[in-house]
Design a protein around this motif. Sequence first.
Motif, mmCIF file in Angstrom:
data_model
loop_
_atom_site.group_PDB
_atom_site.id
_atom_site.type_symbol
_atom_site.label_atom_id
_atom_site.label_comp_id
_atom_site.label_asym_id
_atom_site.label_seq_id
_atom_site.Cartn_x
_atom_site.Cartn_y
_atom_site.Cartn_z
ATOM 1 N N UNK A 57 8.491 11.745 2.553
ATOM 2 C CA UNK A 57 7.106 12.081 1.121
ATOM 3 C C UNK A 57 7.615 10.930 0.812
ATOM 4 N N UNK A 58 9.215 10.882 0.445
ATOM 5 C CA UNK A 58 9.297 9.826 -0.384
ATOM 6 C C UNK A 58 9.404 8.333 -0.249
ATOM 7 N N UNK A 59 9.410 8.336 1.483
ATOM 8 C CA UNK A 59 9.060 6.845 1.964
ATOM 9 C C UNK A 59 7.755 6.802 2.288
ATOM 10 N N UNK A 60 6.609 7.123 2.492
ATOM 11 C CA UNK A 60 5.513 7.536 1.900
ATOM 12 C C UNK A 60 4.748 6.998 0.797
ATOM 13 N N UNK A 61 5.805 7.481 -0.034
ATOM 14 C CA UNK A 61 5.705 7.409 -1.397
ATOM 15 C C UNK A 61 5.653 6.061 -2.465
ATOM 16 N N UNK A 62 6.876 5.788 -1.502
ATOM 17 C CA UNK A 62 7.236 4.073 -1.959
ATOM 18 C C UNK A 62 6.370 3.468 -1.252
ATOM 19 N N UNK A 63 5.829 2.969 -0.147
ATOM 20 C CA UNK A 63 5.053 2.691 0.346
ATOM 21 C C UNK A 63 3.839 2.332 -0.219
ATOM 22 N N UNK A 64 3.081 3.300 -0.792
ATOM 23 C CA UNK A 64 1.877 3.269 -1.263
ATOM 24 C C UNK A 64 2.210 2.387 -2.618
ATOM 25 N N UNK A 65 3.105 2.435 -3.248
ATOM 26 C CA UNK A 65 3.465 2.319 -4.152
ATOM 27 C C UNK A 65 3.386 0.258 -4.377
ATOM 28 N N UNK A 66 4.328 -0.220 -3.222
ATOM 29 C CA UNK A 66 3.852 -1.394 -2.416
ATOM 30 C C UNK A 66 2.827 -1.918 -2.528
ATOM 31 N N UNK A 67 2.060 -1.039 -1.513
ATOM 32 C CA UNK A 67 0.800 -1.386 -1.316
ATOM 33 C C UNK A 67 -0.313 -1.539 -3.025
ATOM 34 N N UNK A 68 0.147 -0.781 -3.246
ATOM 35 C CA UNK A 68 -0.151 -1.138 -4.386
ATOM 36 C C UNK A 68 -0.832 -1.893 -5.053
ATOM 37 N N UNK A 69 0.270 -3.227 -5.020
ATOM 38 C CA UNK A 69 -0.022 -5.290 -5.639
ATOM 39 C C UNK A 69 0.042 -5.470 -4.065
ATOM 40 N N UNK A 70 -0.664 -5.300 -3.136
ATOM 41 C CA UNK A 70 -1.450 -5.887 -2.513
ATOM 42 C C UNK A 70 -2.705 -6.330 -3.408
ATOM 43 N N UNK A 71 -3.337 -7.685 -3.180
ATOM 44 C CA UNK A 71 -4.588 -7.925 -3.135
ATOM 45 C C UNK A 71 -6.112 -6.824 -3.669
ATOM 46 N N UNK A 72 -6.155 -6.900 -3.742
ATOM 47 C CA UNK A 72 -7.571 -5.924 -4.124
ATOM 48 C C UNK A 72 -8.862 -6.126 -4.518
ATOM 49 N N UNK A 73 -8.818 -7.412 -4.394
ATOM 50 C CA UNK A 73 -10.280 -7.972 -4.891
ATOM 51 C C UNK A 73 -11.446 -7.991 -3.651
ATOM 52 N N UNK A 74 -10.924 -7.490 -2.194
ATOM 53 C CA UNK A 74 -11.927 -7.976 -1.982
ATOM 54 C C UNK A 74 -12.517 -6.351 -0.909
ATOM 55 N N UNK A 75 -11.985 -5.508 -1.208
ATOM 56 C CA UNK A 75 -11.842 -3.747 -0.919
ATOM 57 C C UNK A 75 -12.793 -3.437 -1.883
ATOM 58 N N UNK A 76 -13.830 -2.477 -1.369
ATOM 59 C CA UNK A 76 -15.197 -2.377 -2.342
ATOM 60 C C UNK A 76 -14.461 -1.008 -2.759
ATOM 61 N N UNK A 77 -15.819 -0.830 -3.775
ATOM 62 C CA UNK A 77 -15.497 -0.052 -4.877
ATOM 63 C C UNK A 77 -16.695 1.882 -4.698
ATOM 64 N N UNK A 78 -15.931 2.558 -4.616
ATOM 65 C CA UNK A 78 -17.367 3.727 -4.140
ATOM 66 C C UNK A 78 -18.434 3.977 -5.789
ATOM 67 N N UNK A 79 -19.799 4.809 -5.860
ATOM 68 C CA UNK A 79 -19.691 4.533 -6.993
ATOM 69 C C UNK A 79 -19.523 5.773 -7.714
ATOM 70 N N UNK A 80 -18.697 6.977 -7.382
ATOM 71 C CA UNK A 80 -17.410 7.820 -8.209
ATOM 72 C C UNK A 80 -16.841 7.011 -8.770
ATOM 73 N N UNK A 81 -16.338 6.582 -8.667
ATOM 74 C CA UNK A 81 -15.345 5.727 -9.122
ATOM 75 C C UNK A 81 -15.418 4.640 -10.075
#
Length: 555
Positions: A385-409
């Motif tokens: 689980x700690x390894x998955x958490x580290x991967x998620x933190x690394x993924x947050x640094x990826x380019x975000x401009x093309x990822x859509x955002x939902x209405x609720x967010x």
Amino acid sequence: MRVAGEKTQALVLSQWARDASRLSIRVAGAEVTGGTTLRLLGVSFDRLLHFGAHCNELRKKMRPRTAHLRRMTGRSWGLTERQLRTVANGYVRGALEYAAGAWLPAASESHLTLIDRELRAAARVVTGCLASTPSHALMAEAGLPTAHMCRDIRAARQLALAASLPAGDPLRTLADSSPPRRLAATLGWRDRGREMFARLSPGGEPLIIEERLHVSAPPWQDGGEVSFHLDVGPDGSRDRPPELRRRAAEERLESFPADATWIWSDGSAEEGVHRGGGGALIVTHDGATREVRVAAGRLCSSTRAELFALRAALEDLTSTPDRDTARPIIICLDSKAALALLKNGPTAQRTPVAADIWKALQGISATGQPIQLQWVPAHCGLPLNERADGLAKEASALPQEDTPIDVTTVTRAAARSASARWREAWPDGWHREIWGSRLPGPVEGEDRCSAIDVHQLRAGHWSCSEQYLHRIGRRPSPGCEQCGSVRCPAALCRVCREEADTPRHVLLRCPALAGRRLARVGTIHPTVTELQDDGVVAALAAGFRAQLSRLATPP
């Protein structure tokens, strides 16, 4: 279609009154005369779209609801403050929310001020604050948003809803267009929504709105051989030490087949709201591992990031050629909210990402592979689980401009932005010294009388204060009928007679309450921020009233 001329209304939208004069048209043999307002589905439109008539109608609708709320505030039998807040937000403010996306963004400032006046009346009922209480402190203590905040949130939500429609939809075409405005002084949901979008994206990049899920799974569709487990036993709760939580999780995981394919997924978002990233670790029965990273959007919750991670992991798993379909799949997540959302089944999903996850789960289950989704406690030392958490933190640094955002967010981000702008505009003073730019929560664990004292003292206007009563003319003296000076002898504290009994004096400086401060805070000189504790303020208020009671009792 037959048009009923006797039910037809006419209204001219124009900045020039002469355009609307002597308007008369004939519809189905009936003469229709233009009026000053037009009522459509419960909303009254006026010539300039300032919605003054509609706001006046809303005030008449909100006042009896506020009166009903007032009748629920009995000191010995009434609702708790948390319940009063719920009723005020749902029942009183509910009158304001009807069709608000259509009219509220266009309402003029003067008419919004009238709505704010009614909201402040409800806030005084919730808190027991006085009529002279500063509006920012009053609304903050009551936990009610202002009409201006509601306007910005509704505009952003309406624009996001329109942008989530498929291309070619008339409402989306309207949202994407930029026609010239005929009413130059009136802004609608499209223009105000774009202003909010610009605040949510300081870098200037446009927000890409995720297209909503238009076709959900049919209600008779079976979820397949998919099971959910949302706990690991009593030792997995947050109040237990990390060692106990890890041991409980390990014991639960040992009950699963050892030769299964494991997916450990996690989501991450900065401060829980920005730059989402999802990470997943796929472990096959022979010990081979694969890592998955995916961006979840510039505006994102940790729950949504977790769903992005799980979808990416399932896509990676199902796209693997010659994968082993004879072994079960165990999926471990530390987001109980994400699991609870998926547990509702494929027909209950309302977002594309959740629907895609269920499609993948059903596709895998159709091959005969059983799937079990297990919640595991976070940050308790589980290595995978700690390894998955580290991967998620690394993924947050990826380019975000093309990822859509939902209405609720987008709606929640707009609410945070509107609230932050309102709090930043608070004037300097006693209430801001205590809270800074934070919002107080409801007073818990105190009776109604004590809760009123807490709110009034923190808001700066206390009905028990001699200085306040003298300022409003309720405590005149032979030497001074009424004044606002804290140096006036008529404003002196009746307990210590050293200075005016302002909330600052009562809570921080009155020598008669030094023992109470020492008992509650551990020092006779507490800081202003320690007054955020409801119990401290309530105890000091009760101590001050007790001192006044002794003075009033003859020896």
